[in-house]
Design a protein around this motif. Structure first.
Motif, mmCIF file in Angstrom:
data_model
loop_
_atom_site.group_PDB
_atom_site.id
_atom_site.type_symbol
_atom_site.label_atom_id
_atom_site.label_comp_id
_atom_site.label_asym_id
_atom_site.label_seq_id
_atom_site.Cartn_x
_atom_site.Cartn_y
_atom_site.Cartn_z
ATOM 1 N N GLN A 178 0.842 -1.195 0.000
ATOM 2 C CA GLN A 178 0.000 0.000 0.000
ATOM 3 C C GLN A 178 0.877 1.244 0.000
ATOM 4 O O GLN A 178 1.760 1.401 0.840
ATOM 5 N N VAL A 179 0.620 2.154 -0.949
ATOM 6 C CA VAL A 179 1.421 3.373 -1.054
ATOM 7 C C VAL A 179 0.602 4.639 -0.786
ATOM 8 O O VAL A 179 1.180 5.714 -0.601
ATOM 9 N N ARG A 180 -0.719 4.549 -0.790
ATOM 10 C CA ARG A 180 -1.591 5.655 -0.416
ATOM 11 C C ARG A 180 -2.817 5.087 0.286
ATOM 12 O O ARG A 180 -3.302 4.030 -0.084
ATOM 13 N N SER A 181 -3.316 5.803 1.284
ATOM 14 C CA SER A 181 -4.493 5.373 2.020
ATOM 15 C C SER A 181 -5.607 6.380 1.812
ATOM 16 O O SER A 181 -5.418 7.589 2.026
ATOM 17 N N GLY A 182 -6.776 5.888 1.364
ATOM 18 C CA GLY A 182 -7.917 6.763 1.129
ATOM 19 C C GLY A 182 -9.117 6.313 1.927
ATOM 20 O O GLY A 182 -9.013 5.954 3.096
ATOM 21 N N SER A 183 -10.262 6.281 1.292
ATOM 22 C CA SER A 183 -11.503 5.944 1.991
ATOM 23 C C SER A 183 -11.697 4.453 2.187
ATOM 24 O O SER A 183 -12.457 4.023 3.041
ATOM 25 N N GLY A 184 -11.013 3.633 1.370
ATOM 26 C CA GLY A 184 -11.243 2.196 1.401
ATOM 27 C C GLY A 184 -12.357 1.754 0.475
ATOM 28 O O GLY A 184 -12.469 0.579 0.137
ATOM 29 N N ARG A 185 -13.192 2.686 0.035
ATOM 30 C CA ARG A 185 -14.304 2.333 -0.865
ATOM 31 C C ARG A 185 -13.828 2.106 -2.284
ATOM 32 O O ARG A 185 -14.451 1.359 -3.043
ATOM 33 N N VAL A 186 -12.729 2.771 -2.663
ATOM 34 C CA VAL A 186 -12.141 2.606 -3.988
ATOM 35 C C VAL A 186 -10.689 2.194 -3.804
ATOM 36 O O VAL A 186 -9.958 2.817 -3.025
ATOM 37 N N ALA A 187 -10.281 1.158 -4.484
ATOM 38 C CA ALA A 187 -8.897 0.694 -4.410
ATOM 39 C C ALA A 187 -8.299 0.688 -5.802
ATOM 40 O O ALA A 187 -8.889 0.135 -6.738
ATOM 41 N N VAL A 188 -7.144 1.323 -5.938
ATOM 42 C CA VAL A 188 -6.398 1.313 -7.193
ATOM 43 C C VAL A 188 -5.256 0.331 -7.045
ATOM 44 O O VAL A 188 -4.430 0.462 -6.141
ATOM 45 N N LEU A 189 -5.222 -0.655 -7.922
ATOM 46 C CA LEU A 189 -4.129 -1.618 -7.945
ATOM 47 C C LEU A 189 -3.361 -1.399 -9.239
ATOM 48 O O LEU A 189 -3.922 -1.525 -10.334
ATOM 49 N N ALA A 190 -2.086 -1.058 -9.108
ATOM 50 C CA ALA A 190 -1.281 -0.730 -10.279
ATOM 51 C C ALA A 190 0.055 -1.438 -10.204
ATOM 52 O O ALA A 190 0.500 -1.852 -9.130
ATOM 53 N N SER A 212 0.515 -0.959 -4.796
ATOM 54 C CA SER A 212 1.457 -1.405 -5.818
ATOM 55 C C SER A 212 1.449 -2.929 -5.854
ATOM 56 O O SER A 212 1.405 -3.583 -4.811
ATOM 57 N N VAL A 213 1.494 -3.473 -7.069
ATOM 58 C CA VAL A 213 1.496 -4.930 -7.243
ATOM 59 C C VAL A 213 2.809 -5.319 -7.916
ATOM 60 O O VAL A 213 2.887 -5.437 -9.146
ATOM 61 N N PRO A 214 3.887 -5.492 -7.135
ATOM 62 C CA PRO A 214 5.172 -5.853 -7.726
ATOM 63 C C PRO A 214 5.282 -7.331 -8.073
ATOM 64 O O PRO A 214 6.177 -7.722 -8.809
ATOM 65 N N SER A 215 4.376 -8.131 -7.528
ATOM 66 C CA SER A 215 4.381 -9.571 -7.811
ATOM 67 C C SER A 215 3.099 -9.925 -8.545
ATOM 68 O O SER A 215 2.023 -10.002 -7.948
ATOM 69 N N ILE A 216 3.214 -10.112 -9.866
ATOM 70 C CA ILE A 216 2.044 -10.459 -10.682
ATOM 71 C C ILE A 216 1.682 -11.931 -10.500
ATOM 72 O O ILE A 216 0.521 -12.310 -10.383
ATOM 73 N N LYS A 217 2.708 -12.748 -10.467
ATOM 74 C CA LYS A 217 2.512 -14.179 -10.277
ATOM 75 C C LYS A 217 3.638 -14.706 -9.398
ATOM 76 O O LYS A 217 4.800 -14.617 -9.795
ATOM 77 N N PRO A 218 3.329 -15.197 -8.176
ATOM 78 C CA PRO A 218 1.983 -15.327 -7.631
ATOM 79 C C PRO A 218 1.433 -13.991 -7.158
ATOM 80 O O PRO A 218 2.175 -13.011 -7.032
ATOM 81 N N LEU A 219 0.120 -13.960 -6.885
ATOM 82 C CA LEU A 219 -0.528 -12.813 -6.282
ATOM 83 C C LEU A 219 -1.374 -13.327 -5.125
ATOM 84 O O LEU A 219 -2.142 -14.277 -5.297
ATOM 85 N N ASP A 220 -1.218 -12.707 -3.973
ATOM 86 C CA ASP A 220 -1.847 -13.179 -2.743
ATOM 87 C C ASP A 220 -3.364 -13.012 -2.807
ATOM 88 O O ASP A 220 -3.877 -11.897 -2.701
ATOM 89 N N ARG A 221 -4.085 -14.114 -2.976
ATOM 90 C CA ARG A 221 -5.542 -14.063 -3.062
ATOM 91 C C ARG A 221 -6.153 -13.535 -1.763
ATOM 92 O O ARG A 221 -7.132 -12.785 -1.772
ATOM 93 N N GLY A 222 -5.562 -13.934 -0.626
ATOM 94 C CA GLY A 222 -6.084 -13.480 0.652
ATOM 95 C C GLY A 222 -5.997 -11.982 0.809
ATOM 96 O O GLY A 222 -6.929 -11.336 1.320
#
Length: 305
Positions: A178-190, A212-222
């Motif tokens: 997580q690089v920015r914290s907002g309302s939690g209602r909208v999440a941007v995954l980049a 930020s998603v630095p690991s495309i595969k695997p990606l933590d489902r939890g």
């Protein structure tokens, strides 16, 4: 980012003589420090990328830790069959580095632009796919790659859009940062270069969490499930085709969750670049610049505060 990669590979080679750097006749300035400090561990395989992967596979079987470097348009795309059969089928610890992913080699045209590499590599069994967003994530990704006992593909964008972290980070395979914290209602995954764009849009007024998603595969489902438990909408951003990339990964995982969440996939549509030009021009052409992305998010129904 390239400097962080160079520093990481030099440090690894000086620590472990089994680390070898293989290149397909490019990256000379990038590898000047490596060739100066570890000349016996540097191999220029020439413009013969398929053969280079075979050489790397043989070296890995002999106990070495090869790092195979190329432009992302050639490594992995040109050598996909060799990666599949020579390396992944044997589950060998070879690290593939695809530099200049996305539109960075803008003036060189479609032949040097790579927006399909995530889709190709994530389908190969046993291959870890990493896509760091800044120099700190590059360093962490290299550490993770060398700790891996199997093959790894590291995607470098080269564009250096600026840091998204304020200092060193670490992450495990599959982890989201997580690089920015907002309302939690909208999440941007980049991922990759688009994390910087996501941060800029949120800093400009969009109320959203940025991951930020630095690991495309695997990606933590939890971890994704925990995000979806709070979010009403997910916005996925990548400098890659919308077919088979991070957006596809997220949509596939979200489809299996009990709580439905809307997913907006922002990436490269099903077409090639129309013209050559600067990197910034191509981002605008493909509607991946910050202004275009903000419009696409608004059209999805998520407005800035």
């Amino acid at each position: 980012m390239r400097t962080a990669f160079s520093d990481a590979i030099v440090a690894a080679a000086e620590t472990d003589s089994r680390v070898l750097m293989l290149t397909g006749d490019h990256g000379y300035a990038l590898f000047d420090p490596f060739r100066k400090r570890c000349p016996a561990q540097y191999i220029n395989c020439g413009i013969a990328e398929q053969n280079m992967v075979g050489v790397a596979a043989g070296l890995a079987k002999a106990g070495f830790r090869p790092v195979v470097y190329g432009l992302a348009a050639f490594v992995p795309l040109r050598v996909l069959e060799q990666i599949k059969i020579d390396v992944c089928y044997e589950d060998l610890p070879v690290i593939f580095v695809g530099d200049g992913a996305g539109f960075v080699y803008s003036h060189l045209g479609t032949s040097h632009q790579s927006t399909e590499d995530i889709a190709c590599t994530r389908a190969l069994p046993g291959l870890t796919v990493l896509s760091p967003s800044d120099r700190y994530e590059v360093t962490a990704a290299m550490q993770l790659a060398f700790e891996s006992k199997g093959p790894v593909y590291l995607r470098l964008g080269k564009s250096d859009r600026g840091d998204v972290h304020t200092g060193p980070v670490s992450f495990a395979a599959g982890e989201l940062l997580q690089v920015r914290s907002g309302s939690g209602r909208v999440a941007v995954l980049a991922t990759g270069s688009m994390v910087r764009t996501a941060v800029d849009i949120v800093d400009g007024g969009l109320v959203a969490d940025v991951w930020s998603v630095p690991s495309i595969k695997p990606l933590d489902r939890g971890a994704l499930e925990a995000i979806c438990a709070e979010a009403e909408s997910l916005i996925v951003m990548e400098e890659h085709s919308v077919h088979g990339g991070l957006g596809s990964v997220i949509a596939e995982l979200v489809a299996g969750l009990s709580r439905p969440v809307r997913v907006c996939r922002i990436g490269v549509n099903d077409r090639f670049s129309r013209y050559c030009g600067t990197y910034d021009y191509l981002l605008r052409e493909h509607e991946l610049d910050a202004a275009s992305v903000a419009r696409r998010i608004a059209a999805f129904g998520v407005a800035a505060a």
